[in-house]
Design a protein around this motif. Sequence first.
Motif, PDB file in Angstrom:
ATOM      1  N   UNK A  66     -38.538 -15.920  -5.610  1.00 48.58           N
ATOM      2  CA  UNK A  66     -38.469 -14.989  -6.734  1.00 48.58           C
ATOM      3  C   UNK A  66     -39.141 -15.605  -7.955  1.00 48.58           C
ATOM      4  N   UNK A  67     -39.988 -14.837  -8.597  1.00 47.85           N
ATOM      5  CA  UNK A  67     -40.690 -15.292  -9.797  1.00 47.85           C
ATOM      6  C   UNK A  67     -39.779 -15.078 -11.014  1.00 47.85           C
ATOM      7  N   UNK A  68     -39.359 -16.182 -11.627  1.00 44.22           N
ATOM      8  CA  UNK A  68     -38.505 -16.092 -12.818  1.00 44.22           C
ATOM      9  C   UNK A  68     -39.296 -16.330 -14.101  1.00 44.22           C
ATOM     10  N   UNK A  69     -40.622 -16.424 -13.977  1.00 39.58           N
ATOM     11  CA  UNK A  69     -41.470 -16.725 -15.131  1.00 39.58           C
ATOM     12  C   UNK A  69     -42.008 -15.464 -15.793  1.00 39.58           C
ATOM     13  N   UNK A  70     -42.539 -14.542 -14.979  1.00 37.15           N
ATOM     14  CA  UNK A  70     -43.190 -13.337 -15.503  1.00 37.15           C
ATOM     15  C   UNK A  70     -42.193 -12.178 -15.502  1.00 37.15           C
ATOM     16  N   UNK A 105     -38.937  -9.147 -11.633  1.00 37.98           N
ATOM     17  CA  UNK A 105     -39.252 -10.572 -11.763  1.00 37.98           C
ATOM     18  C   UNK A 105     -38.848 -11.025 -13.155  1.00 37.98           C
ATOM     19  N   UNK A 106     -38.645 -12.333 -13.292  1.00 39.42           N
ATOM     20  CA  UNK A 106     -38.348 -12.886 -14.606  1.00 39.42           C
ATOM     21  C   UNK A 106     -36.895 -12.804 -15.022  1.00 39.42           C
ATOM     22  N   UNK A 107     -36.657 -13.171 -16.284  1.00 37.64           N
ATOM     23  CA  UNK A 107     -35.315 -13.220 -16.871  1.00 37.64           C
ATOM     24  C   UNK A 107     -35.352 -12.532 -18.235  1.00 37.64           C
ATOM     25  N   UNK A 108     -34.327 -11.731 -18.522  1.00 34.28           N
ATOM     26  CA  UNK A 108     -34.205 -11.068 -19.829  1.00 34.28           C
ATOM     27  C   UNK A 108     -32.895 -11.501 -20.481  1.00 34.28           C
ATOM     28  N   UNK A 109     -32.976 -11.811 -21.779  1.00 33.42           N
ATOM     29  CA  UNK A 109     -31.788 -12.220 -22.521  1.00 33.42           C
ATOM     30  C   UNK A 109     -31.619 -11.344 -23.760  1.00 33.42           C
ATOM     31  N   UNK A 110     -30.398 -11.178 -24.156  1.00 37.92           N
ATOM     32  CA  UNK A 110     -30.103 -10.462 -25.399  1.00 37.92           C
ATOM     33  C   UNK A 110     -30.796 -11.174 -26.548  1.00 37.92           C
ATOM     34  N   UNK A 111     -31.534 -10.409 -27.366  1.00 34.24           N
ATOM     35  CA  UNK A 111     -32.271 -10.993 -28.480  1.00 34.24           C
ATOM     36  C   UNK A 111     -33.737 -11.233 -28.182  1.00 34.24           C
ATOM     37  N   UNK A 112     -34.156 -11.074 -26.898  1.00 30.65           N
ATOM     38  CA  UNK A 112     -35.573 -11.256 -26.546  1.00 30.65           C
ATOM     39  C   UNK A 112     -36.446 -10.208 -27.238  1.00 30.65           C
ATOM     40  N   UNK A 113     -37.594 -10.635 -27.725  1.00 28.93           N
ATOM     41  CA  UNK A 113     -38.585  -9.695 -28.252  1.00 28.93           C
ATOM     42  C   UNK A 113     -39.399  -9.158 -27.080  1.00 28.93           C
ATOM     43  N   UNK A 114     -39.483  -7.840 -26.980  1.00 29.71           N
ATOM     44  CA  UNK A 114     -40.130  -7.231 -25.810  1.00 29.71           C
ATOM     45  C   UNK A 114     -41.266  -6.298 -26.243  1.00 29.71           C
ATOM     46  N   UNK A 115     -42.097  -6.006 -25.274  1.00 27.20           N
ATOM     47  CA  UNK A 115     -43.191  -5.050 -25.464  1.00 27.20           C
ATOM     48  C   UNK A 115     -43.111  -4.027 -24.342  1.00 27.20           C
ATOM     49  N   UNK A 116     -43.313  -2.771 -24.702  1.00 30.02           N
ATOM     50  CA  UNK A 116     -43.307  -1.696 -23.699  1.00 30.02           C
ATOM     51  C   UNK A 116     -44.755  -1.405 -23.319  1.00 30.02           C
ATOM     52  N   UNK A 117     -45.038  -1.496 -22.031  1.00 29.18           N
ATOM     53  CA  UNK A 117     -46.392  -1.243 -21.551  1.00 29.18           C
ATOM     54  C   UNK A 117     -46.438   0.070 -20.763  1.00 29.18           C
TER      55      UNK A 117
END
Length: 327
Positions: free
Chosen positions: A128-132, A160-172
């Motif tokens: 599992x890719x936890x980076x992207x 894939x990847x990890x999301x945390x509360x407070x992360x800055x995100x972009x919607x594509x």
Amino acid sequence: DAPGHTQYTRNMVTGASNSDLIIILVDARNGVSEQTRRHSIIASLLNIPHVVVAINKMDLVNNSQDVYNNIVIDYASVAASLGLKDITYIPISAINGDNIVEKSPSFSWYEGESLLHILENVAVANDINYTDARFPVQYVIRPQTEELHDYRGYAGKVISGIYKKGDTISVQPSGLQSTISAIEIGGQQVEEAFAPQSVVLHLQHDIDISRGDVIVKTDNLPTVENELDVLLCWMGNKPLKAGNKYLLQINSRVVKAVVKEIEYKLDVNSLLQEPAPDQAQLNDIVKVKIKTATPIPFDSYKKLRVNGGAILIDETSNVTVGACMIQ
């Protein structure tokens, strides 16, 4: 379990497209054959991370270690040419049950484990890719009840990847930005979520997000384009021609698409590129250029299989006619 003959390439691709491991059966009497190479080529194209080479019918060659070693040497050169990495070799006799469930005393020279032990202990979690971080939105939750008047959640699976509360995100593909204000799993709020969990994300800002949009980290963006280079296994009974229009689906996003050009055909027995045919027939693997009506967010299939695989759908019959590996 998929047949390996050339006329069943689509079955092989369909069966293997979401697999973590492939077992390639080799007849000990025949060694590495054309069908062995074909299976291995498709495993390479589909980026399957684990390969078990089960050398069967060892009882018919007197459980010979020399025969086994020669097949291992032959297959190792095939694997090296295709870039296959995690390969396990095992001598078996299916008819006698040797090395299937338990290790067999018939192979005193074999130091590995039984086939079932290998299958039960393969470390697929490490693949599992936890980076992207990639989160395709499947559903926008808006109850609009008195108790949940302002509730807006984006439901889907973290592929894939990890999301945390407070992360800055972009919607594509829109590029709109926000911050994760809350994460829900099973109705309970958590501090982080990771692949392959199904979650509901909440954002700090009310921005326009629909099914098929992908929520990613702002410092790790996918490619967003409407022109794709694609390796395509054709599954339709009607031939594929340049100019044909289809629906392209990648995860939960569906867009209209047109096949602009067939660049070449791939020989599934040798990986050699053949001149571009006028049209692709059932079971052909071809390199094509596809243009979509709107830009789509994607990664290359080799880098991130979960966000680089797509399908083509016939608009009239709704039948899946192509399996795509975005380059």
